[in-house]
Write an enzyme that holds these catalytic residues in place. Structure first.
Site, PDB file in Angstrom:
ATOM      1  CB  VAL A 176      32.000  63.900  -7.919  1.00  0.00           C
ATOM      2  CG1 VAL A 176      31.222  62.729  -8.503  1.00  0.00           C
ATOM      3  CG2 VAL A 176      33.089  63.414  -6.955  1.00  0.00           C
ATOM      4  CE1 TYR A 215      35.390  57.092   3.608  1.00  0.00           C
ATOM      5  CE2 TYR A 215      34.599  56.431   5.772  1.00  0.00           C
ATOM      6  CZ  TYR A 215      34.549  56.333   4.394  1.00  0.00           C
ATOM      7  OH  TYR A 215      33.639  55.488   3.796  1.00  0.00           O
ATOM      8  CG  ASP A 234      33.824  55.740 -11.759  1.00  0.00           C
ATOM      9  OD1 ASP A 234      35.046  55.969 -11.665  1.00  0.00           O
ATOM     10  OD2 ASP A 234      33.207  55.034 -10.946  1.00  0.00           O
ATOM     11  CB  VAL A 248      30.726  47.278   2.023  1.00  0.00           C
ATOM     12  CG1 VAL A 248      30.068  46.499   0.891  1.00  0.00           C
ATOM     13  CG2 VAL A 248      29.684  48.034   2.836  1.00  0.00           C
ATOM     14  CB  THR A 274      34.244  47.441  -1.969  1.00  0.00           C
ATOM     15  OG1 THR A 274      34.936  48.187  -0.956  1.00  0.00           O
ATOM     16  CG2 THR A 274      32.764  47.463  -1.706  1.00  0.00           C
ATOM     17  CE  LYS A 295      32.150  58.548   2.838  1.00  0.00           C
ATOM     18  NZ  LYS A 295      31.471  58.566   1.537  1.00  0.00           N
ATOM     19  CB  SER A 324      34.641  50.217  -8.542  1.00  0.00           C
ATOM     20  OG  SER A 324      35.246  49.499  -7.496  1.00  0.00           O
ATOM     21  N   GLY A 325      32.669  48.477  -6.828  1.00  0.00           N
ATOM     22  CA  GLY A 325      32.196  48.351  -5.446  1.00  0.00           C
ATOM     23  C   GLY A 325      30.704  48.549  -5.243  1.00  0.00           C
TER      24      GLY A 325
HETATM   25  N1  LIG Z   1      33.575  49.754   1.233  1.00  0.00           N
HETATM   26  C1  LIG Z   1      33.159  50.122   2.423  1.00  0.00           C
HETATM   27  O1  LIG Z   1      33.363  49.412   3.413  1.00  0.00           O
HETATM   28  C2  LIG Z   1      32.381  51.391   2.591  1.00  0.00           C
HETATM   29  C3  LIG Z   1      31.722  51.610   3.815  1.00  0.00           C
HETATM   30  C4  LIG Z   1      30.978  52.755   4.008  1.00  0.00           C
HETATM   31  C5  LIG Z   1      30.890  53.698   2.991  1.00  0.00           C
HETATM   32  N2  LIG Z   1      31.544  53.478   1.815  1.00  0.00           N
HETATM   33  C6  LIG Z   1      31.418  54.508   0.791  1.00  0.00           C
HETATM   34  O2  LIG Z   1      30.839  53.963  -0.382  1.00  0.00           O
HETATM   35  C7  LIG Z   1      31.311  54.686  -1.521  1.00  0.00           C
HETATM   36  C8  LIG Z   1      31.849  53.700  -2.543  1.00  0.00           C
HETATM   37  O3  LIG Z   1      32.886  52.967  -1.937  1.00  0.00           O
HETATM   38  P1  LIG Z   1      33.396  51.570  -2.520  1.00  0.00           P
HETATM   39  O4  LIG Z   1      33.804  50.780  -1.368  1.00  0.00           O
HETATM   40  O5  LIG Z   1      32.413  51.034  -3.475  1.00  0.00           O
HETATM   41  O6  LIG Z   1      34.720  52.093  -3.263  1.00  0.00           O
HETATM   42  P2  LIG Z   1      35.402  51.714  -4.671  1.00  0.00           P
HETATM   43  O7  LIG Z   1      36.771  52.286  -4.595  1.00  0.00           O
HETATM   44  O8  LIG Z   1      35.199  50.280  -4.993  1.00  0.00           O
HETATM   45  O9  LIG Z   1      34.526  52.575  -5.712  1.00  0.00           O
HETATM   46  C9  LIG Z   1      34.577  53.980  -5.734  1.00  0.00           C
HETATM   47  C10 LIG Z   1      34.284  54.459  -7.149  1.00  0.00           C
HETATM   48  O10 LIG Z   1      34.309  55.904  -7.131  1.00  0.00           O
HETATM   49  C11 LIG Z   1      35.070  56.356  -8.244  1.00  0.00           C
HETATM   50  N3  LIG Z   1      35.628  57.677  -7.958  1.00  0.00           N
HETATM   51  C12 LIG Z   1      36.585  57.996  -7.048  1.00  0.00           C
HETATM   52  N4  LIG Z   1      36.828  59.322  -7.098  1.00  0.00           N
HETATM   53  C13 LIG Z   1      35.986  59.838  -8.029  1.00  0.00           C
HETATM   54  C14 LIG Z   1      35.759  61.148  -8.523  1.00  0.00           C
HETATM   55  N5  LIG Z   1      36.457  62.202  -8.059  1.00  0.00           N
HETATM   56  N6  LIG Z   1      34.817  61.328  -9.470  1.00  0.00           N
HETATM   57  C15 LIG Z   1      34.103  60.269  -9.958  1.00  0.00           C
HETATM   58  N7  LIG Z   1      34.290  59.007  -9.534  1.00  0.00           N
HETATM   59  C16 LIG Z   1      35.223  58.802  -8.578  1.00  0.00           C
HETATM   60  C17 LIG Z   1      36.152  55.288  -8.423  1.00  0.00           C
HETATM   61  O11 LIG Z   1      36.733  55.340  -9.730  1.00  0.00           O
HETATM   62  C18 LIG Z   1      35.359  53.998  -8.160  1.00  0.00           C
HETATM   63  O12 LIG Z   1      34.741  53.523  -9.341  1.00  0.00           O
HETATM   64  C19 LIG Z   1      32.349  55.681  -1.007  1.00  0.00           C
HETATM   65  O13 LIG Z   1      31.736  56.943  -0.837  1.00  0.00           O
HETATM   66  C20 LIG Z   1      32.741  55.097   0.341  1.00  0.00           C
HETATM   67  O14 LIG Z   1      33.196  56.078   1.243  1.00  0.00           O
HETATM   68  C21 LIG Z   1      32.281  52.354   1.593  1.00  0.00           C
END
Ligand SMILES: NC(=O)c1ccc[n+]([C@@H]2O[C@H](COP(=O)([O-])OP(=O)(O)OC[C@H]3O[C@@H](n4cnc5c(N)ncnc54)[C@H](O)[C@@H]3O)[C@@H](O)[C@H]2O)c1
Length: 250
Positions: free
Chosen positions: A60, A151, A38, A184, A186, A155, A17-18
């Site tokens: 993870v 969070y 995942d 982002v 997502t 981070k 995802s994302g």
């Molecule tokens: N979206 C944002 O604005 C943003 C900004 C900065 C950082 N991030 C970071 O980017 C990363 C991805 O975020 P995203 O927005 O794509 O989120 P998302 O929810 O779209 O995707 C996260 C993915 O991680 C998987 N996941 C969650 N827990 C898990 C686990 N214990 N083991 C394996 N897989 C697991 C979920 O099933 C999902 O597929 C995260 O670390 C998030 O903190 C996101």
């Protein structure tokens, strides 16, 4: 046609995802074979769509699942030379209401999960003579916001982990960098907006570029850091945030 990552094998956690999914698409487009670790079974259909991609269901937070994903990668494609520790969850609530269980949940996925993934990647990359390790931090590992204590703390820990590991493993040929995205577009962000925890218009207004970041923009930075183009880049926390962390005015 050869891409920047042709012949390489990349393991991505949270690749269903994302941002993880966008990086998976970009790595495939540059010729890498992939393993997606995942919790979400949707990783299997992503793997089918992308080709040369293996989906491993697991968390993870469990070392055995991470080891199984690396083992499966080696059997199918050979040694993993690129790893993106991306899986993460949000935590958005006033600090006084955060239970110990909620704190543990965020820290175990966002911080311990990245540590366990990085440790396994490092062990194998050192034995292989090198590799590129990317850790998913956030701009909230650089600057702070209220009501995100787990969070922000997790981070910031990930950002420092990238620096610490880069020093430890540089002579072993393992480069370690962190990505620090801004807001982002997502499912992660949509979920917070739908629960009334984010006002997207205000976030856009606070961003010097006046907009959200697209997943593909983060993915392009991941491709650069993973590739030989970044052969001297290690220990960096790369913000992809439209100027958010640079901005300090009104
Ligand atoms: N979206 C944002 O604005 C943003 C900004 C900065 C950082 N991030 C970071 O980017 C990363 C991805 O975020 P995203 O927005 O794509 O989120 P998302 O929810 O779209 O995707 C996260 C993915 O991680 C998987 N996941 C969650 N827990 C898990 C686990 N214990 N083991 C394996 N897989 C697991 C979920 O099933 C999902 O597929 C995260 O670390 C998030 O903190 C996101």
């Amino acid at each position: 046609m050869t891409g920047a990552l042709t012949g390489r094998c990349a393991l991505i956690t949270g690749g269903a995802s994302g941002i993880g999914l966008a990086v998976a698409r970009a790595f495939r487009a540059e010729g890498a074979s992939l393993v997606l670790l995942d919790l979400d079974p949707a990783a299997a259909s992503v793997a089918e769509e992308l080709g040369e991609t293996l989906a491993v269901k697991g968390s993870v937070t469990r070392k055995a699942d991470i080891v199984a994903a690396f083992d499966a990668a080696e059997v199918r494609f050979g040694p993993v030379d690129i790893c993106l520790a991306n899986a993460g969850v949000s935590q958005n609530a006033p600090t006084l209401s955060v239970s110990e269980e909620e704190w543990e949940r965020v820290i175990s996925i966002n911080l311990t999960g990245v540590f366990l993934t990085a440790q396994e990647a490092g062990r194998r990359m050192i034995a292989q003579g090198g590799g590129s390790l990317l850790l998913m931090a956030s701009m909230y590992g650089i600057v702070a916001a209220p009501e995100r204590i787990g969070y922000c703390a997790s981070k910031a820990g990930v950002a420092m982990m990238a620096k610490a590991l880069s020093c430890e493993w540089a002579r072993e040929g393992v480069r370690v960098n962190a990505l620090a995205p801004g807001y982002v577009r997502t499912p992660f962000l949509d979920d917070l907006a739908q629960r009334g925890r984010l006002d997207l218009d205000r976030l856009k207004a606070r961003t010097p570029m006046g907009r959200l970041i697209e997943t593909e923009e983060v993915a392009r930075m991941a491709v650069f850091l993973a590739s030989e183009q970044a052969s001297a880049v290690t220990g960096q926390v790369m913000a992809v945030d439209g100027g958010w962390t640079a901005y300090g005015y009104l």
